[in-house]
Design a protein around this motif. Structure first.
Motif, PDB file in Angstrom:
ATOM      1  N   PRO A 299       0.809  -1.232   0.000  1.00  0.00           N
ATOM      2  CA  PRO A 299       0.000   0.000   0.000  1.00  0.00           C
ATOM      3  C   PRO A 299       0.841   1.281   0.000  1.00  0.00           C
ATOM      4  O   PRO A 299       0.524   2.237  -0.727  1.00  0.00           O
ATOM      5  N   ALA A 300       1.910   1.322   0.814  1.00  0.00           N
ATOM      6  CA  ALA A 300       2.760   2.517   0.850  1.00  0.00           C
ATOM      7  C   ALA A 300       3.491   2.683  -0.475  1.00  0.00           C
ATOM      8  O   ALA A 300       3.641   3.806  -0.979  1.00  0.00           O
ATOM      9  N   TRP A 301       3.949   1.569  -1.041  1.00  0.00           N
ATOM     10  CA  TRP A 301       4.605   1.630  -2.358  1.00  0.00           C
ATOM     11  C   TRP A 301       3.641   2.169  -3.408  1.00  0.00           C
ATOM     12  O   TRP A 301       4.007   3.033  -4.209  1.00  0.00           O
ATOM     13  N   TYR A 302       2.414   1.661  -3.412  1.00  0.00           N
ATOM     14  CA  TYR A 302       1.412   2.066  -4.407  1.00  0.00           C
ATOM     15  C   TYR A 302       1.136   3.569  -4.310  1.00  0.00           C
ATOM     16  O   TYR A 302       1.085   4.269  -5.339  1.00  0.00           O
ATOM     17  N   ALA A 303       0.977   4.070  -3.100  1.00  0.00           N
ATOM     18  CA  ALA A 303       0.709   5.499  -2.913  1.00  0.00           C
ATOM     19  C   ALA A 303       1.865   6.340  -3.427  1.00  0.00           C
ATOM     20  O   ALA A 303       1.660   7.374  -4.090  1.00  0.00           O
ATOM     21  N   ALA A 304       3.100   5.919  -3.131  1.00  0.00           N
ATOM     22  CA  ALA A 304       4.268   6.673  -3.587  1.00  0.00           C
ATOM     23  C   ALA A 304       4.408   6.618  -5.108  1.00  0.00           C
ATOM     24  O   ALA A 304       4.743   7.619  -5.757  1.00  0.00           O
ATOM     25  N   GLU A 305       4.143   5.452  -5.700  1.00  0.00           N
ATOM     26  CA  GLU A 305       4.278   5.291  -7.146  1.00  0.00           C
ATOM     27  C   GLU A 305       3.259   6.143  -7.898  1.00  0.00           C
ATOM     28  O   GLU A 305       3.588   6.789  -8.908  1.00  0.00           O
ATOM     29  N   THR A 306       2.002   6.135  -7.456  1.00  0.00           N
ATOM     30  CA  THR A 306       0.986   6.920  -8.154  1.00  0.00           C
ATOM     31  C   THR A 306       1.283   8.413  -8.040  1.00  0.00           C
ATOM     32  O   THR A 306       1.116   9.160  -9.017  1.00  0.00           O
TER      33      THR A 306
ATOM     34  N   LYS B  72      -5.401   9.947 -15.497  1.00  0.00           N
ATOM     35  CA  LYS B  72      -4.596   9.005 -16.287  1.00  0.00           C
ATOM     36  C   LYS B  72      -3.914   7.996 -15.370  1.00  0.00           C
ATOM     37  O   LYS B  72      -3.856   6.797 -15.672  1.00  0.00           O
ATOM     38  N   SER B  73      -3.400   8.466 -14.242  1.00  0.00           N
ATOM     39  CA  SER B  73      -2.746   7.566 -13.287  1.00  0.00           C
ATOM     40  C   SER B  73      -3.717   6.488 -12.813  1.00  0.00           C
ATOM     41  O   SER B  73      -3.385   5.297 -12.783  1.00  0.00           O
ATOM     42  N   ASP B  74      -4.934   6.896 -12.449  1.00  0.00           N
ATOM     43  CA  ASP B  74      -5.934   5.929 -11.989  1.00  0.00           C
ATOM     44  C   ASP B  74      -6.222   4.886 -13.067  1.00  0.00           C
ATOM     45  O   ASP B  74      -6.290   3.679 -12.790  1.00  0.00           O
ATOM     46  N   ARG B  75      -6.380   5.337 -14.313  1.00  0.00           N
ATOM     47  CA  ARG B  75      -6.670   4.409 -15.413  1.00  0.00           C
ATOM     48  C   ARG B  75      -5.509   3.445 -15.656  1.00  0.00           C
ATOM     49  O   ARG B  75      -5.703   2.241 -15.818  1.00  0.00           O
ATOM     50  N   ASP B  76      -4.302   3.987 -15.680  1.00  0.00           N
ATOM     51  CA  ASP B  76      -3.145   3.164 -16.017  1.00  0.00           C
ATOM     52  C   ASP B  76      -2.842   2.127 -14.942  1.00  0.00           C
ATOM     53  O   ASP B  76      -2.538   0.963 -15.253  1.00  0.00           O
ATOM     54  N   PHE B  77      -2.914   2.521 -13.678  1.00  0.00           N
ATOM     55  CA  PHE B  77      -2.635   1.554 -12.624  1.00  0.00           C
ATOM     56  C   PHE B  77      -3.715   0.472 -12.567  1.00  0.00           C
ATOM     57  O   PHE B  77      -3.412  -0.693 -12.300  1.00  0.00           O
ATOM     58  N   GLU B  78      -4.947   0.838 -12.835  1.00  0.00           N
ATOM     59  CA  GLU B  78      -6.021  -0.159 -12.885  1.00  0.00           C
ATOM     60  C   GLU B  78      -5.807  -1.108 -14.055  1.00  0.00           C
ATOM     61  O   GLU B  78      -6.061  -2.318 -13.953  1.00  0.00           O
ATOM     62  N   ARG B  79      -5.305  -0.576 -15.151  1.00  0.00           N
ATOM     63  CA  ARG B  79      -5.069  -1.396 -16.336  1.00  0.00           C
ATOM     64  C   ARG B  79      -3.925  -2.384 -16.121  1.00  0.00           C
ATOM     65  O   ARG B  79      -4.041  -3.564 -16.472  1.00  0.00           O
ATOM     66  N   TYR B  80      -2.819  -1.905 -15.550  1.00  0.00           N
ATOM     67  CA  TYR B  80      -1.634  -2.746 -15.454  1.00  0.00           C
ATOM     68  C   TYR B  80      -1.556  -3.569 -14.177  1.00  0.00           C
ATOM     69  O   TYR B  80      -0.875  -4.609 -14.155  1.00  0.00           O
ATOM     70  N   LEU B  81      -2.222  -3.151 -13.118  1.00  0.00           N
ATOM     71  CA  LEU B  81      -2.212  -3.913 -11.872  1.00  0.00           C
ATOM     72  C   LEU B  81      -3.648  -4.207 -11.427  1.00  0.00           C
ATOM     73  O   LEU B  81      -4.052  -3.833 -10.328  1.00  0.00           O
ATOM     74  N   PRO B  82      -4.438  -4.881 -12.263  1.00  0.00           N
ATOM     75  CA  PRO B  82      -5.851  -5.109 -11.912  1.00  0.00           C
ATOM     76  C   PRO B  82      -6.029  -5.968 -10.664  1.00  0.00           C
ATOM     77  O   PRO B  82      -7.048  -5.877  -9.989  1.00  0.00           O
ATOM     78  N   GLN B  83      -5.029  -6.813 -10.369  1.00  0.00           N
ATOM     79  CA  GLN B  83      -5.092  -7.639  -9.171  1.00  0.00           C
ATOM     80  C   GLN B  83      -4.073  -7.182  -8.125  1.00  0.00           C
ATOM     81  O   GLN B  83      -3.707  -7.951  -7.236  1.00  0.00           O
ATOM     82  N   GLY B  84      -3.663  -5.930  -8.272  1.00  0.00           N
ATOM     83  CA  GLY B  84      -2.749  -5.359  -7.302  1.00  0.00           C
ATOM     84  C   GLY B  84      -1.470  -6.155  -7.167  1.00  0.00           C
ATOM     85  O   GLY B  84      -0.843  -6.550  -8.159  1.00  0.00           O
ATOM     86  N   TYR B  85      -1.088  -6.428  -5.941  1.00  0.00           N
ATOM     87  CA  TYR B  85       0.163  -7.114  -5.626  1.00  0.00           C
ATOM     88  C   TYR B  85       0.255  -8.490  -6.291  1.00  0.00           C
ATOM     89  O   TYR B  85       1.355  -8.977  -6.577  1.00  0.00           O
ATOM     90  N   LEU B  86      -0.875  -9.104  -6.590  1.00  0.00           N
ATOM     91  CA  LEU B  86      -0.902 -10.473  -7.115  1.00  0.00           C
ATOM     92  C   LEU B  86      -1.122 -10.524  -8.622  1.00  0.00           C
ATOM     93  O   LEU B  86      -1.385 -11.598  -9.172  1.00  0.00           O
TER      94      LEU B  86
END
Length: 283
Positions: free
Chosen positions: A143-150, A171-185
């Motif tokens: 979670p901390a990594w994700y917040a810093a990356e976005t 754009k950030s919201d769209r791209d992260f949802e596209r590339y990490l749809p299952q988050g960490y997994l």
């Protein structure tokens, strides 16, 4: 310049494909990678407008960017064809026009650089720098990594001058949802932490088999408090190591325009420009 719109585009298409493939091969791409890049470059081409003045070709299109029409010059081999292409984009309602270049700026030297795609073959047996260790990021750290990356991604987009802060967040919201749809997994993705002196000094996020033989580095980040200590080169070594860990032989990533420090590092470590995106606002 007098140009005529072409209805039957097969002659242009055949030539465009050959020209694009020749550029990708010259950049060191394998044949499967060159073909994959061509397929990506041709996406949506059935909707492009193609024109000629008898000496060369102009291929243009307009895409919708969250409700805003953005013009794209897909190919320009007519010596004085830029004005025609920009005028066509403006007539379609675009207030910005972009171009992706694989062989230097040419007629577009005054278009600001918004981003570059860089690539290099990874060393066959990449070695991590002495004192550096690499491990997978833990799920608790995610979670901390994700917040810093976005946050960093939004800042990079705004610095490149391509979008407003609000557009960049969308754009950030769209791209992260596209590339990490299952988050960490999310399958095919790996997120690493690299440590020196008992501290986490940076992280890396890669996507294996992004293209044939290619690991894409979405992020190779040194934490601000550890910059200026040689860890930038170490991050690139981690990227090469991760590429081979994933069974690929080429590492590829994007860098935003305006990030001169990063570009100098990539030049120094042999990551060549495969293509670059430039754009300009229309009057």
């Amino acid at each position: 310049m007098n140009a005529m719109v072409v209805v039957e585009q097969s002659r242009w298409r055949d030539g465009f494909e050959q020209r694009a493939l020749a550029r990708y091969r010259a950049a060191g791409c394998s044949e499967p990678l060159a073909q994959a890049l061509l397929e990506r470059a041709m996406k949506g081409s059935e909707d492009w407008t193609v024109a000629t003045d008898g000496t060369g070709w102009i291929a243009v299109g307009v895409r919708d960017d969250d409700g805003t029409p953005v013009g794209r010059i897909h190919e320009l081999t007519v010596e004085q064809g830029r004005a025609w292409a920009e005028r066509w984009c403006a007539e379609q309602g675009a207030r910005q026009v972009e171009v992706r270049l694989t062989d230097g700026p040419g007629q577009f030297a005054d278009y600001p650089v918004r981003g570059q795609t860089r690539m290099r073959a990874a060393a066959e047996h990449p070695e991590l720098p002495p004192g550096l260790t690499v491990r997978r990021l833990t799920e608790q750290e995610y979670p901390a990594w994700y917040a810093a990356e976005t946050a960093a991604y939004v800042a990079d987009i705004v610095r490149a001058g391509a979008l407003t802060p609000e557009q960049a967040r969308q754009k950030s919201d769209r791209d992260f949802e596209r590339y990490l749809p299952q988050g960490y997994l999310t399958p095919g993705h790996a997120i690493y932490a690299f440590e020196a002196g008992g501290e986490v000094v940076g992280t890396g996020w890669v996507n294996h088999a992004f293209l044939p033989g290619v690991t894409f580095g979405f992020s190779l980040e040194v934490h601000p408090e550890h910059r200026g200590k040689g860890h930038g080169r170490a991050a690139m070594a981690v990227g090469e190591w991760a590429t081979r860990q994933g069974g690929d032989d080429v590492m590829m990533f994007n860098v935003f325009g305006g990030n001169e420090v990063a570009m100098k590092l990539y030049d120094a470590t042999g990551f060549a420009v495969l293509d670059e995106l430039r754009s300009i606002d229309l009057p």
